[in-house]
Design an enzyme around this catalytic site. Structure first.
Site, short mmCIF file in Angstrom:
data_model
loop_
_atom_site.label_atom_id
_atom_site.label_comp_id
_atom_site.label_asym_id
_atom_site.label_seq_id
_atom_site.Cartn_x
_atom_site.Cartn_y
_atom_site.Cartn_z
N LYS A 127 -14.84 8.40 -3.36
CA LYS A 127 -16.16 8.99 -3.03
C LYS A 127 -16.68 9.95 -3.55
CE LYS A 127 -14.60 5.99 1.06
NZ LYS A 127 -13.02 5.80 2.07
N HIS A 140 1.12 -1.09 0.09
CA HIS A 140 -0.51 0.22 0.08
C HIS A 140 0.76 1.00 -0.23
CE1 HIS A 140 -4.17 -1.34 0.29
NE2 HIS A 140 -3.78 -2.09 1.26
N LYS A 170 0.96 14.73 1.22
CA LYS A 170 -0.11 15.04 0.60
C LYS A 170 -0.73 16.50 0.22
CE LYS A 170 -2.20 10.54 3.13
NZ LYS A 170 -2.99 9.76 2.04
N LYS A 225 -8.51 14.48 4.45
CA LYS A 225 -7.11 13.43 4.81
C LYS A 225 -6.62 13.47 5.82
CE LYS A 225 -6.40 13.84 0.66
NZ LYS A 225 -6.46 12.60 -0.83
N ARG A 226 -5.35 12.04 5.71
CA ARG A 226 -4.30 12.02 6.98
C ARG A 226 -3.55 13.26 6.31
NH1 ARG A 226 0.05 9.19 6.90
NH2 ARG A 226 -0.30 8.14 4.97
N THR A 278 -8.73 7.08 -1.83
CA THR A 278 -9.81 6.29 -2.47
C THR A 278 -10.82 7.71 -1.85
OG1 THR A 278 -9.99 5.42 -0.15
CG2 THR A 278 -9.63 3.73 -1.54
#
Length: 836
Positions: free
Chosen positions: A683, A380, A577, A571-572, A679
């Site tokens: 969504k 992952h 990111k 998100k985290r 992911t």
């Protein structure tokens, strides 16, 4: 039933529908509610011994939940009976995380009990949303890894695959996030403070886990005591996994740690009660907290023992099940497919070998063949720090037999390398399961690849980078083992349940087949040009935005105007990111409005949400900057009605279910080559948000499905990031891009920290002094250009709606049903086993 307030009064449920549901679930003699002997009424009185008129929302939630569990129980038993009778090949999904969220609304939806529960809610005059809020999000996961595992379990049950999830029963989740003075604060997430109505303890199926040494857990730290053998007891707690339609109800089995049945009466009789039960307290501490802070060696040690405990319990359980109907060990690969969700369960390789060698008395070659054909591994991440490496010393102290097996696996592996690549000593070092150095480590990713028949990535670009860069040598040795399985999400929770207005709009247009076959959303493509459907689509989005704004106001006091663009990044919190890049974009837009108050710019609300790891100081500083940015903009009267920034604390599944359907814009802006898949991007797409993002993870494939012209892509590609690593200089952007320079100067002048001067010096260090490793400044101008294009499109509601509909129509590929179908066909070789 969705997680939103009903917009219409509940209609009386058709008697034949209720009768069919009761018959399907073997509950013919029982009413769900409405009589003195109704399931709800009995649970409300007898479980809590309380007068119904005095029962509070929590008691009423538990009564509803237990009534729903009563309905599924016989089908759950019948599922297990079918598997025992048919003895099919089963999937065993091992994961340290299962971010399942709340279960009540999801189970009601998947069981098709909506009419029955709606009738009970109406008859009893209950507040459905209030009841839902009484269920905590299960503290069993942290981020995308755990949410993916939960989606996969939903798909396996819906597709009637014989499968079981294995995880740990954490008493406390990662942490509850609050914000104080702009800083993240962590509080305990004691989600099991009240008894969970869904789980079923199975103490008679407990297993013993043996260690060569002992250990103590104090203050979240682990101290190994070598030379003193010990054991722990794994007690299973089962949760139902309801497939859509209620045909199959699989099991998520979670292990809790306990001490053996031992009490030191000698110590107790001398008055030391605490000493007498110390071993019990230590054992229970092992599964008390999800992912302890692993910034210290002792914290990592606790993580290591957690991982082995999960593996040992799960393999003992599945082998026990296999042996009930199979005397021949050689049948194991035909009866069990064990999927390792990332490197956390990689100890399954030596543990399965230990079982086959020591308990099965097999020879090495046969045991190795069976183990490899049974095990499969999903990678992952490409981040080196996430590819776990455990100190040899821990194996020597606690698991010496496993270390012997790892050494033998490595010897045989390196012999093969030397034969195929003679004289290539550097390749031998890279492939080795042992990382040499002052402190030797076991490379868990290499172990998982060597010990399994399949290694897959989770998006096309991720799988390519995994093969060509991260584990290039192993991929060259075992090319046939590597494949891609692009992630997906379950449309039941993330569209049908989370966004009833849009789900209803879609069903009215193309029927309800999309719920279990998301590719049918492709039928929406011709409707993107239909004015009537576009109007219905916009109405559904408006409804979701208004409901979210109302919920936000009532739950937190924060306000958001549904007439503004809802621009989201949830998100985290991590540098790659790039929440900081998003914040820099906002600073530039803020500067533009300060310089030209008459500038045309659509009003916008920027939403951020996500948790920073407790020891990740820069991530916490980024949250602090976003909070200060929000406060400064809020305090500037010229920005009112134009720009607003909101950081939503305690990001979890329930928050995502509310915000994602309401979002207009999805930011997927990771540094190219660093996001494995993502992911949340799927969504958002499924719910009609347009994506502004980099060519990274699954976003690349999403753009291919919907058309790049319907995305706002920007920034360096993964190849460009890698190619410029040696010469990239962020100072060039500071010196040559006026808006970049102005934004950074404003930050570093303490404009956003007037009462805390110098507090954001860490951002200067990250962006300039230390070279901007994740290339924020390299992509900022391109990001702003894409943002400008996005605002231009938003000014044309019809065209915006057309592109949003095309995104929904193109999201069919990103169902977890499709992903699981690929795993089943290509890796597991598992077929459906309908329950009879």
């Amino acid at each position: 039933m969705g997680t939103r307030a009903a917009t219409e009064p509940a209609r009386p449920a058709e008697p034949d529908i209720i009768s069919k549901r009761r018959s399907h679930y073997g509950c013919d003699p029982y009413e769900f509610a409405g009589t003195d002997n109704g399931l709800y009424e009995r649970h409300l009185v007898f479980d809590n011994v309380v007068d119904p008129t005095a029962a509070g929302p929590r008691e009423r939630f538990e009564a509803i939940a237990r009534s729903v569990r009563d309905f599924l129980s016989q089908r759950w038993l019948k599922t297990e009976d079918t598997y025992a009778r048919e003895d099919p090949k089963r999937v065993y999904y091992l994961s340290m995380e299962f971010l399942i969220g709340r279960s009540l609304a999801n189970n009601v939806t998947n069981l098709l009990l909506d009419p029955m529960v709606e009738q009970a809610i109406k008859d009893k005059d209950l507040d459905w949303l209030c009841l839902l809020e009484r269920e905590p999000d299960a503290g069993l996961g942290n981020g995308g890894l755990g949410r993916l595992a939960a989606c996969f379990l939903d798909s396996m049950a819906t597709m009637q695959l014989p499968a079981m999830g294995y995880g740990l029963r954490y008493e406390y989740g990662i942490f509850k996030q609050t914000i104080r003075d702009g800083w993240q604060q962590e509080r305990p997430d004691n989600w099991l403070r009240r008894q969970d109505p869904w789980e079923v303890a199975r103490p008679h199926e407990r297993v013993e886990v043996k260690f060569n040494g002992s250990f103590e857990v104090r203050g979240g730290s682990l101290r190994v005591i070598p030379g003193r053998p010990s054991s722990l007891i794994g007690v299973p707690f089962d949760r139902p996994v309801v497939g859509y339609g209620g045909k199959t109800i699989n099991t998520l089995r979670l292990w809790a740690a306990a001490a053996p049945d031992y009490f030191d009466f000698q110590v107790f009789s001398h008055g030391d009660f605490v000493g007498a039960v110390a071993e019990t307290l230590m054992a229970e501490s092992l599964t008390r907290v999800l992912y302890p802070d692993d910034s210290t060696s002792s914290g990592q040690g606790l993580r290591f023992v957690q991982e082995y405990f999960l593996v040992a319990c799960s393999l003992a359980d599945l082998v026990r099940r296999f042996r009930r109907g199979n005397a021949d060990w050689s049948a194991l690969p035909e009866k069990a497919a064990i999927q390792l969700n990332d490197t956390h369960p990689a100890l399954a390789v030596p543990e399965l070998m230990r079982i086959l060698l020591d308990e099965g008395k097999l020879g090495w070659d046969q045991a190795w063949d069976l183990a490899q054909r049974t095990l499969a591994y999903t990678n992952h991440t490409l981040l080196p720090e996430a590819l776990e490496k455990w100190p040899l010393a821990w194996f020597e102290a606690l698991l010496p037999r496993h270390l012997e097996i790892i050494f033998e696996i490595n010897r045989r592996l390196l012999d093969t390398v030397k034969t195929r690549f003679p004289g290539d000593d550097s390749r031998v070092q890279r492939v080795s399961l042992i990382e040499e150095g002052p402190d030797r480590h076991v490379r868990m990713a290499n172990l998982a690849i060597a010990g399994s028949h399949s290694t897959n990535g989770v998006a096309a670009i991720h799988s390519k980078l995994l093969r060509t860069i991260t584990v290039k040598d192993l991929a060259e040795m075992f090319p046939g083992r590597f494949s891609n399985k692009t992630n997906g999400v379950t449309p039941r929770r993330w569209l049908l349940l989370a966004n009833p207005a849009l789900a209803r709009t879609i069903t009215e247009a193309i029927g309800e087949g999309w719920v279990t076959d998301l590719s049918q959303l492709g039928k929406l493509k011709p409707l993107a040009g239909d004015k009537s459907f576009r109007d219905s689509f916009r109405k559904a989005k408006r409804e979701a935005k208004c409901q979210f704004a109302s919920w936000l106001k009532s739950s937190s006091g924060q306000t958001a105007d549904p007439d503004t663009i809802f621009d989201c990044q949830i998100k985290r919190i991590h540098e790659y990111k790039r929440q900081l890049l998003n914040a820099l974009r906002i600073v530039v837009l803020y500067n533009r409005l300060r310089d030209d108050p008459n500038l045309e710019m659509a009003p916008r609300t920027f939403f951020f949400a996500g948790k920073a790891a407790p020891a990740y100081q820069l991530a916490k500083l980024i949250i602090k900057f976003i909070e200060n940015l929000a406060g400064t903009i809020d305090g500037d009267r010229a920005m009112q009605g134009r720009l607003k920034v909101l950081f939503l604390p305690e990001y979890d599944v329930s928050l995502a279910e509310r915000l994602i359907p309401a979002s207009d814009v999805s930011n997927q802006i990771s540094t190219a080559g660093y996001e494995a898949s993502g992911t949340s991007n799927m969504k958002f797409m499924m719910n009609g948000a347009l994506t502004i993002g980099t060519r990274d993870g699954a976003t690349i494939e999403m753009a291919q499905e919907a058309g790049e012209e319907n995305f706002f892509l920007f920034g360096l590609t993964a190849d460009q990031v890698t190619g410029s690593r040696g010469w990239y200089n962020p100072h060039w952007h500071y010196d040559n891009e006026p808006e970049t320079r102005a934004a950074l100067d404003l930050i570093f002048s303490d404009h956003f920290s007037r009462y805390e001067p110098g507090i954001f010096s860490g951002l200067r260090d990250a962006l300039l002094t230390h070279g901007d490793y994740y290339m924020h400044l390299a992509d900022l101008k391109s990001y702003l250009d894409a943002d400008h294009q996005m605002l231009g499109l938003y000014a044309d509601p019809a065209e915006w709606s057309r592109k949003a509909i095309l995104n929904v129509a193109g999201s069919g590929k990103f169902s977890s049903d499709r992903t699981i179908a690929e795993y089943s066909a290509d890796i597991w070789k598992v077929k459906p086993c309908p329950v009879r």
